[in-house]
Write a protein that holds these residues in place. Sequence first.
Motif, short mmCIF file in Angstrom:
data_model
loop_
_atom_site.label_atom_id
_atom_site.label_comp_id
_atom_site.label_asym_id
_atom_site.label_seq_id
_atom_site.Cartn_x
_atom_site.Cartn_y
_atom_site.Cartn_z
N LEU A 130 0.77 -1.34 0.07
CA LEU A 130 0.00 0.19 -0.07
C LEU A 130 0.90 1.25 0.03
O LEU A 130 0.57 2.09 -0.73
N CYS A 131 1.82 1.29 0.94
CA CYS A 131 2.82 2.39 0.95
C CYS A 131 3.52 2.57 -0.55
O CYS A 131 3.56 3.65 -1.02
N GLY A 132 3.92 1.49 -1.25
CA GLY A 132 4.60 1.56 -2.57
C GLY A 132 3.44 2.33 -3.53
O GLY A 132 3.83 3.14 -4.50
N ALA A 133 2.31 1.85 -3.48
CA ALA A 133 1.23 2.18 -4.37
C ALA A 133 1.25 3.86 -4.23
O ALA A 133 0.78 4.68 -5.19
N SER A 134 1.07 4.15 -2.84
CA SER A 134 0.88 5.72 -2.89
C SER A 134 1.99 6.41 -3.03
O SER A 134 1.67 7.64 -3.76
N VAL A 135 3.10 6.03 -3.18
CA VAL A 135 4.19 6.74 -3.44
C VAL A 135 4.42 7.06 -4.83
O VAL A 135 4.91 8.01 -5.45
N ARG A 136 4.16 5.90 -5.51
CA ARG A 136 4.33 5.82 -6.93
C ARG A 136 3.36 6.71 -7.53
O ARG A 136 3.52 7.35 -8.60
N ALA A 137 2.09 6.56 -6.86
CA ALA A 137 0.83 7.59 -7.53
C ALA A 137 1.22 9.12 -7.30
O ALA A 137 0.85 10.08 -8.04
N LEU A 341 12.77 5.05 -3.37
CA LEU A 341 12.07 4.87 -2.16
C LEU A 341 11.32 3.38 -1.93
O LEU A 341 10.71 3.10 -2.67
N LEU A 342 12.10 2.85 -1.06
CA LEU A 342 11.80 1.34 -0.81
C LEU A 342 10.76 1.21 -0.05
O LEU A 342 9.77 0.22 -0.16
N GLU A 343 10.58 1.85 1.18
CA GLU A 343 9.49 1.28 2.03
C GLU A 343 9.54 2.46 3.34
O GLU A 343 10.58 3.32 3.39
N GLY A 344 8.59 2.85 3.79
CA GLY A 344 8.54 3.63 5.22
C GLY A 344 8.26 2.61 6.45
O GLY A 344 7.52 1.70 6.29
N ASN A 345 8.65 3.14 7.66
CA ASN A 345 8.62 2.43 8.77
C ASN A 345 8.10 3.45 9.89
O ASN A 345 8.89 4.34 10.51
#
Length: 375
Positions: A130-137, A341-345
Amino acid sequence: MGDRPHVRMVCPAHRESGAPLGRPFADEVLALGKALGPVGESLLGLFHGVRGGIDVLRKRRPLAERFRLSEAFLLALRTGLDSRDMLALRGAGHTDLSALEGTVPRARRREHREWNNCQVAAARVDDKLLCGASVRAAGIAAPFQVPLDRDTRVLGDPDTGELRFSSGQDGELWMLKDRFGLQGESVWIARAGVPDSPGPASGPAAHIGALVAQDRILAQELLRPAAWFAEQGDTALPTVRVVTSRLSGRTETIGTVLFRGAPGAVAAHRRHGGTAHVIAEDGTCGPGIDRWGRQHAGRRYRFGGKDIAALTGMCTEAHDLFPCLGTVGWDVGVSERGLFLLEGNPNWGMNVPQLLPGRPMLQEFRRSGFRTGRE
């Protein structure tokens, strides 16, 4: 038992949207302390100070080998720091207790995370898909990802020993990741396509298969290390941990640390023999520090001014997508194709990042009115 005050915060926007709250927990001591304002904060400080002092006395033998016990005890009473905080100093390359001044005690980290992070937004960031989809969008560079459905088989190749999975274009190498796993902990390199004579689904294959059945595995495009790192023998993608904060009323970068993997490693992680390097303001990376606090010499990387601006810019931009989060630890891969950007924590480990850059954060957390919207 009646209603108990939940420590976890849900921002007004998500509360009104009816978003699921996940699994809240109760902590009456913390909730009561926060409700009492400054007096409650003082009582919480006293509570954690006494707990820290008792812990130091219990662990006095290993502490006495490195520090003056009286100094450690007084520090614990005053700040709430405990033996784990003090013994972790070595892993961050420090030998003096003064390096802990202003840092967040382990005992209060849950308080910070749950008090300052909207749990609905935190759950979205914590989900790598979900995080990846948000930042790519949002137009932020991030690797391509695809979830593996429950019918995907994960097997071992009896001839090469490599992992194979029955999805994607045959022959392509991917990185498989647990959507909710810890950074660098639950990652594997696998090739798309089932081998002609598949071996049994044992070991890592069996473990990944069990996660696939829970819809927890995603396949992410495999990024290669940037040329400089590849020339040094790095096999894992170098990763920069960028910690961002909105606790001061604006999104800013708290600190940046470069992580490199050990030779042959899949992920850049200190638990697997990797090293951490402080990134100075001019982009120069310090000596590598392993999990035992030992420094490693060797050639050091230097980020250019544009790279530093890109690193911090993409992470603050990503954080702005989730404005109800107090702080996030972002992982940015330094690849041959650029920064991704790989991921958020939202539950980033505080020990190393807050000790290495030298940015004390405890007072900032205590003053914050982020939970109530008073930035």
